[in-house]
Write a protein that holds these residues in place. Structure first.
Motif, PDB file in Angstrom:
ATOM      1  N   GLN A 246       3.205   8.559   7.371  1.00  0.00           N
ATOM      2  CA  GLN A 246       3.985   7.799   6.402  1.00  0.00           C
ATOM      3  C   GLN A 246       3.322   6.447   6.096  1.00  0.00           C
ATOM      4  OE1 GLN A 246       7.748   7.814   8.476  1.00  0.00           O
ATOM      5  NE2 GLN A 246       8.588   9.392   7.130  1.00  0.00           N
ATOM      6  N   VAL A 247       2.802   5.800   7.110  1.00  0.00           N
ATOM      7  CA  VAL A 247       2.097   4.528   6.907  1.00  0.00           C
ATOM      8  C   VAL A 247       0.878   4.734   6.011  1.00  0.00           C
ATOM      9  CG1 VAL A 247       0.722   2.740   8.036  1.00  0.00           C
ATOM     10  CG2 VAL A 247       2.882   3.471   9.054  1.00  0.00           C
ATOM     11  N   LYS A 248       0.093   5.749   6.323  1.00  0.00           N
ATOM     12  CA  LYS A 248      -1.101   6.027   5.539  1.00  0.00           C
ATOM     13  C   LYS A 248      -0.748   6.343   4.093  1.00  0.00           C
ATOM     14  CE  LYS A 248      -5.219   8.942   5.327  1.00  0.00           C
ATOM     15  NZ  LYS A 248      -5.968  10.056   5.970  1.00  0.00           N
ATOM     16  N   ASN A 249       0.289   7.152   3.890  1.00  0.00           N
ATOM     17  CA  ASN A 249       0.700   7.516   2.533  1.00  0.00           C
ATOM     18  C   ASN A 249       1.158   6.292   1.740  1.00  0.00           C
ATOM     19  OD1 ASN A 249       0.120  10.184   3.024  1.00  0.00           O
ATOM     20  ND2 ASN A 249       2.237  10.780   3.452  1.00  0.00           N
ATOM     21  N   LEU A 250       1.939   5.417   2.383  1.00  0.00           N
ATOM     22  CA  LEU A 250       2.417   4.221   1.701  1.00  0.00           C
ATOM     23  C   LEU A 250       1.248   3.327   1.292  1.00  0.00           C
ATOM     24  CD1 LEU A 250       4.516   2.169   0.732  1.00  0.00           C
ATOM     25  CD2 LEU A 250       4.665   1.325   3.098  1.00  0.00           C
ATOM     26  N   LEU A 251       0.384   3.018   2.227  1.00  0.00           N
ATOM     27  CA  LEU A 251      -0.728   2.115   1.927  1.00  0.00           C
ATOM     28  C   LEU A 251      -1.682   2.718   0.907  1.00  0.00           C
ATOM     29  CD1 LEU A 251      -1.454   0.722   5.510  1.00  0.00           C
ATOM     30  CD2 LEU A 251      -0.301  -0.446   3.615  1.00  0.00           C
ATOM     31  N   THR A 252      -1.912   4.015   0.997  1.00  0.00           N
ATOM     32  CA  THR A 252      -2.786   4.684   0.024  1.00  0.00           C
ATOM     33  C   THR A 252      -2.206   4.587  -1.376  1.00  0.00           C
ATOM     34  OG1 THR A 252      -3.629   6.213   1.699  1.00  0.00           O
ATOM     35  CG2 THR A 252      -3.893   6.864  -0.606  1.00  0.00           C
ATOM     36  N   SER A 253      -0.893   4.745  -1.498  1.00  0.00           N
ATOM     37  CA  SER A 253      -0.258   4.649  -2.817  1.00  0.00           C
ATOM     38  C   SER A 253      -0.337   3.222  -3.361  1.00  0.00           C
ATOM     39  CB  SER A 253       1.204   5.099  -2.742  1.00  0.00           C
ATOM     40  OG  SER A 253       2.003   4.163  -2.034  1.00  0.00           O
ATOM     41  N   LEU A 254      -0.235   2.226  -2.489  1.00  0.00           N
ATOM     42  CA  LEU A 254      -0.351   0.834  -2.935  1.00  0.00           C
ATOM     43  C   LEU A 254      -1.783   0.528  -3.378  1.00  0.00           C
ATOM     44  CD1 LEU A 254       1.766  -1.054  -0.227  1.00  0.00           C
ATOM     45  CD2 LEU A 254       2.494  -0.198  -2.464  1.00  0.00           C
ATOM     46  N   VAL A 255      -2.755   1.063  -2.668  1.00  0.00           N
ATOM     47  CA  VAL A 255      -4.167   0.866  -3.052  1.00  0.00           C
ATOM     48  C   VAL A 255      -4.428   1.466  -4.429  1.00  0.00           C
ATOM     49  CG1 VAL A 255      -6.551   1.460  -2.486  1.00  0.00           C
ATOM     50  CG2 VAL A 255      -4.990   0.728  -0.675  1.00  0.00           C
ATOM     51  N   GLU A 256      -3.844   2.608  -4.716  1.00  0.00           N
ATOM     52  CA  GLU A 256      -4.026   3.238  -6.025  1.00  0.00           C
ATOM     53  C   GLU A 256      -3.460   2.360  -7.145  1.00  0.00           C
ATOM     54  OE1 GLU A 256      -5.706   5.935  -6.847  1.00  0.00           O
ATOM     55  OE2 GLU A 256      -6.299   6.197  -4.752  1.00  0.00           O
ATOM     56  N   GLN A 257      -2.387   1.647  -6.868  1.00  0.00           N
ATOM     57  CA  GLN A 257      -1.755   0.801  -7.885  1.00  0.00           C
ATOM     58  C   GLN A 257      -2.498  -0.506  -8.135  1.00  0.00           C
ATOM     59  OE1 GLN A 257       2.605   0.346  -7.268  1.00  0.00           O
ATOM     60  NE2 GLN A 257       2.388   1.961  -5.734  1.00  0.00           N
ATOM     61  N   VAL A 258      -3.309  -0.933  -7.164  1.00  0.00           N
ATOM     62  CA  VAL A 258      -3.927  -2.258  -7.252  1.00  0.00           C
ATOM     63  C   VAL A 258      -4.895  -2.351  -8.428  1.00  0.00           C
ATOM     64  CG1 VAL A 258      -6.000  -1.956  -5.815  1.00  0.00           C
ATOM     65  CG2 VAL A 258      -4.741  -4.117  -5.753  1.00  0.00           C
ATOM     66  N   GLU A 259      -5.444  -1.217  -8.864  1.00  0.00           N
ATOM     67  CA  GLU A 259      -6.403  -1.220  -9.966  1.00  0.00           C
ATOM     68  C   GLU A 259      -5.784  -1.659 -11.290  1.00  0.00           C
ATOM     69  OE1 GLU A 259      -9.994   1.777  -9.530  1.00  0.00           O
ATOM     70  OE2 GLU A 259      -8.091   2.858  -9.445  1.00  0.00           O
ATOM     71  N   VAL A 260      -4.493  -1.497 -11.426  1.00  0.00           N
ATOM     72  CA  VAL A 260      -3.847  -1.860 -12.693  1.00  0.00           C
ATOM     73  C   VAL A 260      -2.985  -3.110 -12.532  1.00  0.00           C
ATOM     74  CG1 VAL A 260      -3.880   0.486 -13.619  1.00  0.00           C
ATOM     75  CG2 VAL A 260      -1.940  -0.251 -12.196  1.00  0.00           C
ATOM     76  N   THR A 261      -3.226  -3.869 -11.476  1.00  0.00           N
ATOM     77  CA  THR A 261      -2.460  -5.076 -11.210  1.00  0.00           C
ATOM     78  C   THR A 261      -3.367  -6.295 -11.334  1.00  0.00           C
ATOM     79  OG1 THR A 261      -1.132  -3.822  -9.617  1.00  0.00           O
ATOM     80  CG2 THR A 261      -0.956  -6.214  -9.558  1.00  0.00           C
ATOM     81  N   PRO A 262      -3.134  -7.159 -12.322  1.00  0.00           N
ATOM     82  CA  PRO A 262      -4.018  -8.319 -12.534  1.00  0.00           C
ATOM     83  C   PRO A 262      -4.212  -9.189 -11.302  1.00  0.00           C
ATOM     84  CG  PRO A 262      -2.523  -8.075 -14.387  1.00  0.00           C
ATOM     85  CD  PRO A 262      -2.070  -7.103 -13.345  1.00  0.00           C
ATOM     86  N   LYS A 263      -3.174  -9.359 -10.506  1.00  0.00           N
ATOM     87  CA  LYS A 263      -3.271 -10.206  -9.323  1.00  0.00           C
ATOM     88  C   LYS A 263      -3.927  -9.520  -8.129  1.00  0.00           C
ATOM     89  CE  LYS A 263       0.444 -13.626  -9.821  1.00  0.00           C
ATOM     90  NZ  LYS A 263       1.613 -14.218  -9.128  1.00  0.00           N
ATOM     91  N   LEU A 264      -4.265  -8.239  -8.287  1.00  0.00           N
ATOM     92  CA  LEU A 264      -4.823  -7.457  -7.173  1.00  0.00           C
ATOM     93  C   LEU A 264      -3.944  -7.587  -5.931  1.00  0.00           C
ATOM     94  CD1 LEU A 264      -8.662  -8.177  -7.540  1.00  0.00           C
ATOM     95  CD2 LEU A 264      -7.288  -6.389  -8.617  1.00  0.00           C
ATOM     96  N   TYR A 265      -2.633  -7.511  -6.183  1.00  0.00           N
ATOM     97  CA  TYR A 265      -1.622  -7.671  -5.139  1.00  0.00           C
ATOM     98  C   TYR A 265      -0.498  -6.694  -5.433  1.00  0.00           C
ATOM     99  CZ  TYR A 265       2.580  -9.861  -3.038  1.00  0.00           C
ATOM    100  OH  TYR A 265       3.750 -10.105  -2.373  1.00  0.00           O
ATOM    101  N   VAL A 266      -0.170  -5.862  -4.454  1.00  0.00           N
ATOM    102  CA  VAL A 266       0.892  -4.862  -4.642  1.00  0.00           C
ATOM    103  C   VAL A 266       1.750  -4.802  -3.384  1.00  0.00           C
ATOM    104  CG1 VAL A 266       1.443  -2.457  -5.162  1.00  0.00           C
ATOM    105  CG2 VAL A 266      -0.632  -3.474  -6.113  1.00  0.00           C
ATOM    106  N   ILE A 267       3.057  -4.767  -3.578  1.00  0.00           N
ATOM    107  CA  ILE A 267       3.983  -4.531  -2.469  1.00  0.00           C
ATOM    108  C   ILE A 267       4.760  -3.254  -2.784  1.00  0.00           C
ATOM    109  CG2 ILE A 267       4.205  -6.948  -1.825  1.00  0.00           C
ATOM    110  CD1 ILE A 267       6.867  -7.017  -3.353  1.00  0.00           C
ATOM    111  N   GLY A 268       5.279  -2.616  -1.751  1.00  0.00           N
ATOM    112  CA  GLY A 268       6.052  -1.393  -1.967  1.00  0.00           C
ATOM    113  C   GLY A 268       6.792  -1.001  -0.706  1.00  0.00           C
ATOM    114  N   GLU A 269       7.593   0.031  -0.837  1.00  0.00           N
ATOM    115  CA  GLU A 269       8.362   0.527   0.298  1.00  0.00           C
ATOM    116  C   GLU A 269       8.476   2.035   0.214  1.00  0.00           C
ATOM    117  OE1 GLU A 269      12.950   0.009  -0.935  1.00  0.00           O
ATOM    118  OE2 GLU A 269      11.797  -1.878  -0.904  1.00  0.00           O
ATOM    119  N   LYS A 270       8.793   2.623   1.352  1.00  0.00           N
ATOM    120  CA  LYS A 270       8.897   4.077   1.451  1.00  0.00           C
ATOM    121  C   LYS A 270       9.983   4.431   2.442  1.00  0.00           C
ATOM    122  CE  LYS A 270       6.030   8.099   2.718  1.00  0.00           C
ATOM    123  NZ  LYS A 270       6.220   8.821   1.441  1.00  0.00           N
ATOM    124  N   GLU A 271      10.728   5.477   2.145  1.00  0.00           N
ATOM    125  CA  GLU A 271      11.757   5.934   3.076  1.00  0.00           C
ATOM    126  C   GLU A 271      11.104   6.427   4.356  1.00  0.00           C
ATOM    127  OE1 GLU A 271      14.983   5.704   2.863  1.00  0.00           O
ATOM    128  OE2 GLU A 271      14.925   4.794   0.853  1.00  0.00           O
TER     129      GLU A 271
END
Length: 253
Positions: free
Chosen positions: A164-189
């Motif tokens: 679950q940790v790996k999946n969450l962080l991997t999904s956040l890394v994928e989003q960072v490419e489209v984030t101007p601040k190169l900063y992403v937060i998220g959560e997972k059940e």
């Protein structure tokens, strides 16, 4: 510094952090701008009242003004390459300009004390990161230093939790490419009604592709860093990630 000496220093640093400060790392009070670590990245020295010393003071002063409004700033001071100072400051993506400025000011003062007369240094706090060098490092992934931190408590179901940790962080890394601040937060059940919270961030001198590579390499360190631990983080000179079972920043509450 040779690889063997780096490994010894790194191991001693982890032992010191583990013995002296594990309770602070587990503190969920996000208003606490905790000091994390520092490193002096150059064997080259400068002396007081020289061009390099003056350029360093000017560069750090500039960052306290230019970085807080957006949370990021970089500067090069000095036309003479021998005495040129290159520096950057990055604040965590949710930190206010006021707290960002305060953190950079504290970091500027502290790194000059900890890396006294050294031509390169980096310092990390919860709220900000500051780095300076006589070498122009902008746009390059810095793999020279990496710090692991973790919560000493282990998950009840390590195999499932690690995935679950790996999946969450991997999904956040994928989003960072489209984030101007190169900063992403998220959560997972997580298991049951619990949640898992994550954060990834890069210094904004990196391209989006370089940021993704930096974070992907950092996340690959999860088994070495934080196997089965309910909280952990990897901190480097160009990117960092963190995960916890409680909100990391106010926006996640």
């Amino acid at each position: 510094m040779t690889n063997s000496r780096s490994t010894i220093f790194f191991t001693l640093l982890l032992i010191t952090l583990f013995l002296l400060s594990p309770p602070a790392f587990g503190d969920s009070n996000n208003n606490n701008n905790a000091f994390l670590t520092y490193t002096c990245s150059s064997y080259d020295n400068y002396t007081a009242n020289t061009p390099y010393a003056n350029n360093l003071k000017q560069a750090l002063y500039q960052l306290t003004s230019t970085a807080p409004p957006s949370g990021f700033g970089l500067t090069s001071v000095g036309d003479d390459l021998q005495n040129q100072v290159n520096a950057l400051a990055l604040c965590r993506g949710d930190v206010s300009p006021t707290d960002c400025k305060t953190c950079i000011q504290v970091a500027s003062n502290e790194i000059q004390q900890q890396c006294l007369n050294k031509k390169g240094g980096s310092i990390w706090y919860d709220f900000c990161f500051l780095k300076y060098s006589n070498i122009k490092f902008f746009g390059k992934i810095d793999n020279g230093f990496r710090l692991y931190m973790w919560n000493v408590q282990e998950a009840e179901n390590p195999t499932v939790f690690n995935e679950q940790v790996k999946n969450l962080l991997t999904s956040l890394v994928e989003q960072v490419e489209v984030t101007p601040k190169l900063y992403v937060i998220g959560e997972k059940e997580n298991e049951g009604s619990k949640k898992l919270y994550g954060l990834v961030q890069c210094t904004r001198d990196l391209s989006t592709a370089a940021c993704k590579k930096c974070l992907t390499d950092a996340v690959a360190e999860l088994p070495r860093c934080c196997d089965a631990k309910i909280g952990g983080r990897v901190i480097g000179g160009s990117c960092n990630f963190r995960y916890e079972i409680y909100p990391i920043v106010d926006a996640q509450k």
